[in-house]
Design an enzyme around this catalytic site. Structure first.
Site, PDB file in Angstrom:
ATOM      1  CG  ASN A 326     -77.388 -12.399 -42.735  1.00  0.00           C
ATOM      2  OD1 ASN A 326     -77.297 -11.203 -42.801  1.00  0.00           O
ATOM      3  ND2 ASN A 326     -77.508 -13.096 -41.660  1.00  0.00           N
ATOM      4  CB  ILE A 352     -77.751   0.531 -29.492  1.00  0.00           C
ATOM      5  CG1 ILE A 352     -77.702   0.941 -30.956  1.00  0.00           C
ATOM      6  CG2 ILE A 352     -76.447  -0.086 -29.065  1.00  0.00           C
ATOM      7  CD1 ILE A 352     -76.765   2.109 -31.218  1.00  0.00           C
ATOM      8  CB  CYS A 414     -72.627  -7.862 -31.270  1.00  0.00           C
ATOM      9  SG  CYS A 414     -71.539  -6.523 -30.781  1.00  0.00           S
ATOM     10  CD1 TRP A 418     -69.814  -0.593 -30.369  1.00  0.00           C
ATOM     11  CD2 TRP A 418     -67.959  -0.179 -31.526  1.00  0.00           C
ATOM     12  NE1 TRP A 418     -70.170   0.079 -31.478  1.00  0.00           N
ATOM     13  CE2 TRP A 418     -69.051   0.371 -32.226  1.00  0.00           C
ATOM     14  CE3 TRP A 418     -66.669  -0.027 -32.054  1.00  0.00           C
ATOM     15  CZ2 TRP A 418     -68.907   1.057 -33.425  1.00  0.00           C
ATOM     16  CZ3 TRP A 418     -66.532   0.657 -33.253  1.00  0.00           C
ATOM     17  CH2 TRP A 418     -67.643   1.192 -33.932  1.00  0.00           C
TER      18      TRP A 418
END
Lengths: 699, 449
Positions: A326, A352, A414, A418
């Site tokens: 990662n 999202i 995150c 935002w």
């Protein structure tokens, strides 16, 4: 007062058109009719179509209303034969769809962002085509300047408008929390938006964090969003901080970032360790692994590192492997070895795109006609919507507990800091601080954690014609979490459901400047404070409608909410997703009764005061004791207070009568039953199914 | 019958856990003929904790070391845990509870021994006799009469002594109609809807059988119903089974009314679940609710697959169908399923609740339950013998009454201002239907009582 409770005259909470924009729309419509130059007029080819049918969305018998459709520069307006008006703001339109021509005309389906769905049938295809094209263009503006807020004029002068914008002052809010103080100070590092464009100018950081540290850390964090203060808990001396993910690369580390985290940790004298919450699900963070092309090279490097490092060998190797892969991708999370006294915590909130498709699935399910209970639940399950809501809630609860029970500071991030970060920080503060549960406090919370920290409202709500992949119901989820809290703690919130619905309405409406653009810098460039109005003063003016009658401010002092997130405490929010489907609503509102009773109590108290002062006056006037006694006797029978009590009794009985009419279905306003009767008189009543809204069954 | 024989041990030291919310209770455990007592000692504030043994649905014992644990799952869905000192004592208490909680005979059950202070026996019994309701009906219409044809329960063992039938039909016709209906449950008046002058009737299924038998008296009775309502009135027969199930029933002697034999009546099939599937649905619902750790998806999946809410919805919409056609179509309704003691009563009672404001009051609701459930012969004893936790193989158990209460609760959610009683009333009724110190819900019908 007598016609009172439950009657059609009373505007119910959570239903009906929002009068705010309704009045405005009327003004805009008038202006348009008068030939006013409004943006978008050039797209309108047909302004009026007659004999249009509006289909009932959930009726199985295709029941419809016939009326006239008007197209103005800002709204689509349908007036039916009973003069009932349906206003649809162009900015609310999420999609317009023209279906295949039928014998009765050309169907036009409009889906709105506030979950209204209307189904028109336009008699002539040409008209339908014109309206369709106009709406396509009007609903998607290319420039900010074409949004409704820039033409909206509520007849206020400049001073009033400015006062409106100054209503919420974030500096004042930080002062309320108790910063700046000996540990936290205001940093001027971002005064010119030089370090981070998406942060506000004023940021609070630990006092011991110097400017080079901040600058260094911001280079290490995605989009320059370095750790800053979001909420300070005065009595626990613990802080909620927020940032974006570190660009930790494969083996990169950033000493300044490590210093900044140390500084945050040290700024809390109550606890020596702090939490870093990564709000992403672990597997998503790790999925970078799969995208990595030169896996072989990494494995070689990782394995050599593993054998060199005693500590890693001891711990779960697989986890480390993934985490390092990662980091190889340049993004990820903090290397635990480099940060001391920090506890890392993953909470799984999806991104999202997952949220967007989840809502899409949810809307498909609840838009189905004649939905069976089983289909409803399996649809609700497969949409995953409530699972996501629960995940957000669980994260906020973890945050609140860390502060409340352990007095530990928490840093939340995150990817970009935002979306999920805003959700978790704001909900966490809401759980901790009763102030945010008041009407004004809630506005402050939204201004602080959402607007000022750069939640990309314009992109997430699709204000402009942009990338559809950026649209996501992140803020809607936040409102839904708050609603779930109001359901579990009916006395804890000063506002009611209608307030949440109204805010949701306006994040999409573009009628006020608050939610336009994506960050403070953009807003300043657009000169929103000079050209548009703020929503908050308008909501405060209408405060009465948004008050929760059960709110008790006394019992709330210092109370931390500890919600229970067992799965069956989450339910489908009918009044949000079926807000405009009147036929699915329950038709009796306890809320109205309580509000009326409140009103009467206030009136009674006022009457009592008036009477008392009258008695006092008379007593002082007439020194004669006997006379005043007579006076008292004569006053009593006609005393308004008594009359009011009598009428209160009447009132208490009245609803029962009203109710009976409704439940019997003989009320003319109640179209569901009459629709049903129509069906019944048809030849085969066996097929009749009384659409007992499945949605209602969930609550 | 001596209770003492079943009580293996008088008392033991025990600790009681009542769930996560309440603190554990420590004290001396006692077993009496009908109760489990826990006395926490003289100085404690809640001086006595008491559980009716009839309430125990299933019992589970576990022994570890020199103490044991008994988990009691009650019919009112409570789960209790008893930690008892001593292995012998644990086993004895478990055995005693097992024996005492499954008493077969009604006579030995607690309501026969229960004497609340301030109430005399016989008081308040026949609070709401059929005569009482007939008086209300008679004020509105004279097309109906109170028949005492069932005085000695010979026509129909599950009906009360007096029932309301059309005035135009004499007792001998009624008797012949009774022979044509299953269980002797001939069509009787359940509710008279004054505003539209229509009636709601209930019955058992007609015994048409494979030969398609007819019964002229039964046909005449239903004809009289329509004639009594108003000229040209229509009627609907709501069959709570699917058309196939109704046809199949013919093989075993049941069936439905033939279209030609009953002019003016139209048959509607609204299949409602009953019996075994309903009980299974209930058990699965309770299982799903008992798991606090499950994920959201698992919960929604289980809620869906238990189908309980589907049953609630089907029941409510069928009741609405009946209510709507009475109120707006001016039609008479006859409801029957197979025996006419389960889903039939669900529909008739809910339809009344929807139509009649009086039945939404506290007193009216009690009367409704007394009339439509207790007197109408809902076999409480059979249906409520076990609740959701029982391991016993279900025979006749079905949570029909609970389904009714759930439907009422749903109505209350939609019309929060219409019901005089609250959720507490419904919960109390549920508890008492399954295990109660009172005799109201004992036995299966008036005859047995």
């Amino acid at each position: 007062m007598r016609g009172g409770c439950g009657g059609p005259a009373v505007v119910r909470a959570g239903s009906g058109g929002p009068p705010l924009h309704r009045a405005a729309a009327a003004a805009a419509a008038a202006a348009a009719a008068a030939g006013g130059r409004l943006v978008g007029m050039e797209h309108i080819r047909t302004t009026k179509v007659e004999q249009v049918k509006l289909l009932d969305r959930f009726s199985t018998s295709n029941k419809s209303l016939t009326g006239t459709l008007y197209l103005t520069a800002t709204h689509l307006l349908f007036i039916d034969a009973h003069q009932k008006e349906t206003w649809i703001l162009h900015h609310h339109i999420a999609s317009v769809e023209k279906l295949a021509l039928t014998t009765s005309g050309c169907p036009l389906v409009i889906q709105c962002k506030n979950f209204r769905t209307v189904h028109f049938i336009v008699p002539r295809e040409r008209d339908c085509h014109d309206i369709y094209n106009s709406l396509l263009q009007l609903s998607k503006q290319a420039k900010y300047e074409d949004l409704y807020a820039f033409s909206y004029n509520p007849k206020q002068n400049d001073a009033e408008r400015l006062r409106g914008w100054e209503l919420i002052d974030l500096a004042e809010e930080y002062k309320r929390m108790g910063v700046p103080n000996s540990n936290w100070q205001l940093s001027d590092a971002n005064r010119e938006y030089k370090i981070c464009e998406t942060y506000p100018r004023e940021l609070y950081v630990p006092r011991i964090a110097s400017k080079p540290i901040i600058v260094g850390s911001s280079k290490f964090r995605s989009k320059g969003r370095f750790p800053v203060l979001s909420y300070y808990h005065q009595s626990k001396e613990a802080a909620i901080c927020r940032c974006s993910q570190p660009l930790s690369g494969f083996s990169a580390r950033c000493l300044e970032d490590e210093h900044l985290l140390q500084a945050i940790s040290k700024a809390n004298p109550a606890n020596r360790y702090m939490y870093v919450m990564d709000t992403r699900p672990r597997h998503r963070v790790q999925s970078w692994w799969a995208t990595q092309k030169d896996i072989g090279r990494i494995i070689v490097r990782i394995s050599s590192k593993i054998w060199n490092d005693e500590k890693i060998r001891e711990s779960d190797e697989k986890k480390r492997l993934n985490a390092m892969a990662n980091r190889a991708a340049g993004k990820g999370y903090e290397n635990e070895d480099n940060y001391s006294n920090i506890r890392f915590q993953f909470v799984g909130i999806e991104n999202i795109h997952v949220m967007r498709s989840s809502l899409q699935k949810l809307l498909e399910v609840n838009g189905t006609k004649g939905l069976s209970v089983n289909d409803f639940y399996s649809g609700l399950e497969s949409s995953g919507w409530l699972r996501h809501i629960k995940a957000v809630m669980d994260a906020a609860i973890f945050l609140a507990k860390a502060i409340e029970a352990e007095s530990a500071s928490v840093l939340v991030h995150c990817s970009d800091g935002w979306d999920r970060t805003s959700q978790v920080c704001s909900l966490g503060s809401l759980l901790l601080d009763p102030y945010y549960r008041t009407i004004r406090g809630f506005m402050v919370l939204i201004e602080k954690d959402w607007i000022s920290f750069g939640h990309k409202f314009s992109e997430r709500c699709g204000h402009l014609d942009g990338d559809p992949k950026e649209v996501s119901p992140v803020f809607t989820q936040f409102l839904e979490c708050v609603w779930h809290l109001t359901e579990q703690f009916p006395q804890a919130f000063e506002f009611n459901e209608a307030f949440l619905l109204q805010i949701h309405e306006h994040i999409h409406s573009c009628q006020f400047g608050n939610f336009i653009a994506n960050c403070q810098k953009e807003r300043e460039e657009l000169k929103l404070k000079e050209k548009t109005y703020s929503l908050w003063p308008f909501l405060l003016d209408d405060q009465k409608k948004y008050l929760n009658p059960l709110y008790s401010s006394q019992s709330q002092k210092l109370a931390v909410l500890e919600p229970n997130t067992v799965s069956f405490n989450f339910k489908f929010w009918r009044n949000m997703y079926h807000q405009f489907d009147r036929t699915l609503h329950p038709r009796q509102s306890v809320f109205n009764i309580i509000m009326n009773m409140n009103e009467q109590n206030k009136q009674l108290e006022k009457d009592i005061k008036d009477l008392e002062s009258q008695i006092k006056q008379r007593k002082t006037k007439q020194t004669d004791g006997i006379l005043s006694k007579e006076l008292l006797n004569s006053v009593r029978p006609e005393s308004p207070a008594l009359k009011a009590t009598l009428s209160l009794k009447e009132q208490a009985l009245l609803p029962v009568n009203n109710v009976l009419r409704t439940i019997e279905g003989s009320s003319p306003a109640d179209n569901r039953y009459s629709e049903y009767a129509d069906e019944f008189s048809k030849a085969e009543p066996a097929v009749v199914s009384l659409e007992y809204g499945v949605a209602r069954m969930t609550c | 019958m001596e209770f003492a024989e079943m009580i293996r041990t008088g008392q033991a030291q025990a600790e009681l856990l009542r769930g996560p919310e309440e603190p554990p209770l420590r004290g001396t455990l006692c077993i009496t003929g009908h109760h489990l007592l826990l006395s926490p000692g003289p100085q404690a504030t809640p001086d006595l904790w008491l559980l009716l043994l009839r309430n125990v649905d299933s019992i589970e014992k576990r022994v570890a070391g020199d103490s044991g644990t008994i988990t009691l799952r009650c019919k009112d869905l409570r789960v209790l845990q008893l930690d008892i000192e001593g292995v012998e004592a644990t086993l004895d208490i478990a055995r005693s509870i097992e024996a005492l909680s499954s008493l077969e005979s009604v006579i030995t059950s607690f309501p026969f021994f229960y004497r609340p202070k301030g109430l005399r026996l016989g008081d308040a019994w026949h609070f709401h006799p059929p005569e009482c309701y007939y008086k209300r009906v008679a004020r509105e219409t004279n097309a109906w009469r109170l028949s005492e044809a069932n005085e000695d329960f010979s026509l129909c063992p599950s009906y009360p002594r007096a029932v309301i039938v059309p005035r135009a039909v004499d007792d001998s016709a009624v008797a012949r109609s009774a022979r044509f209906r299953q269980g002797g449950r001939f069509p009787v008046l359940s509710y008279f809807h004054a505003p539209s002058g229509t009636v709601l009737l209930r019955a058992g299924q007609p015994l048409t059988g494979p030969q398609k038998r007819r019964c002229s008296e039964d046909e005449e009775l239903l004809r009289a119903v329509l004639a009594g309502a108003r000229p040209g009135a229509r009627g609907f027969i709501v069959d709570t089974r699917s058309p196939q199930a109704a046809k199949q029933a013919r093989m075993t002697g049941g069936g439905t009314e033939a279209k030609a034999a009953y002019p003016g009546w139209k048959r509607l099939h609204r299949p409602l679940e009953r019996g075994r599937p309903l009980q299974e649905s209930f058990v699965r619902l309770v299982e799903a609710c008992g798991d606090l750790e499950q994920s959201m998806d698992r919960w929604l999946n289980r809620l869906e697959s238990c189908r309980w809410l589907s049953h609630v919805k089907e029941t409510l919409s069928t009741a609405c169908l009946a209510a709507q056609s009475m109120e707006q179509e001016g039609a008479c309704i006859l409801v029957h399923g197979a025996e006419g003691t389960d889903s039939t009563l669900l529909i008739t009672s809910l339809a009344q609740l929807i139509l009649d404001p009086l039945s939404r009051t506290m007193a009216g609701f009690q009367e409704l339950i007394e009339r439509e459930w207790v007197q109408a012969g809902h076999p409480f004893q059979l249906r409520c013998a076990h609740s959701a936790f029982s391991h016993a193989r279900p025979k006749h158990e079905a949570p029909t009454f609970l389904l009714f209460l759930d439907c009422v609760w749903q109505l209350g959610r939609q019309f929060p201002l219409s019901l005089e009683f609250g959720e507490g009333m419904l919960l109390a009724l549920f508890d008492h239907a399954y295990a109660s110190p009172f005799g109201t819900f004992l036995c299966n019908n008036e005859k047995e009582r």
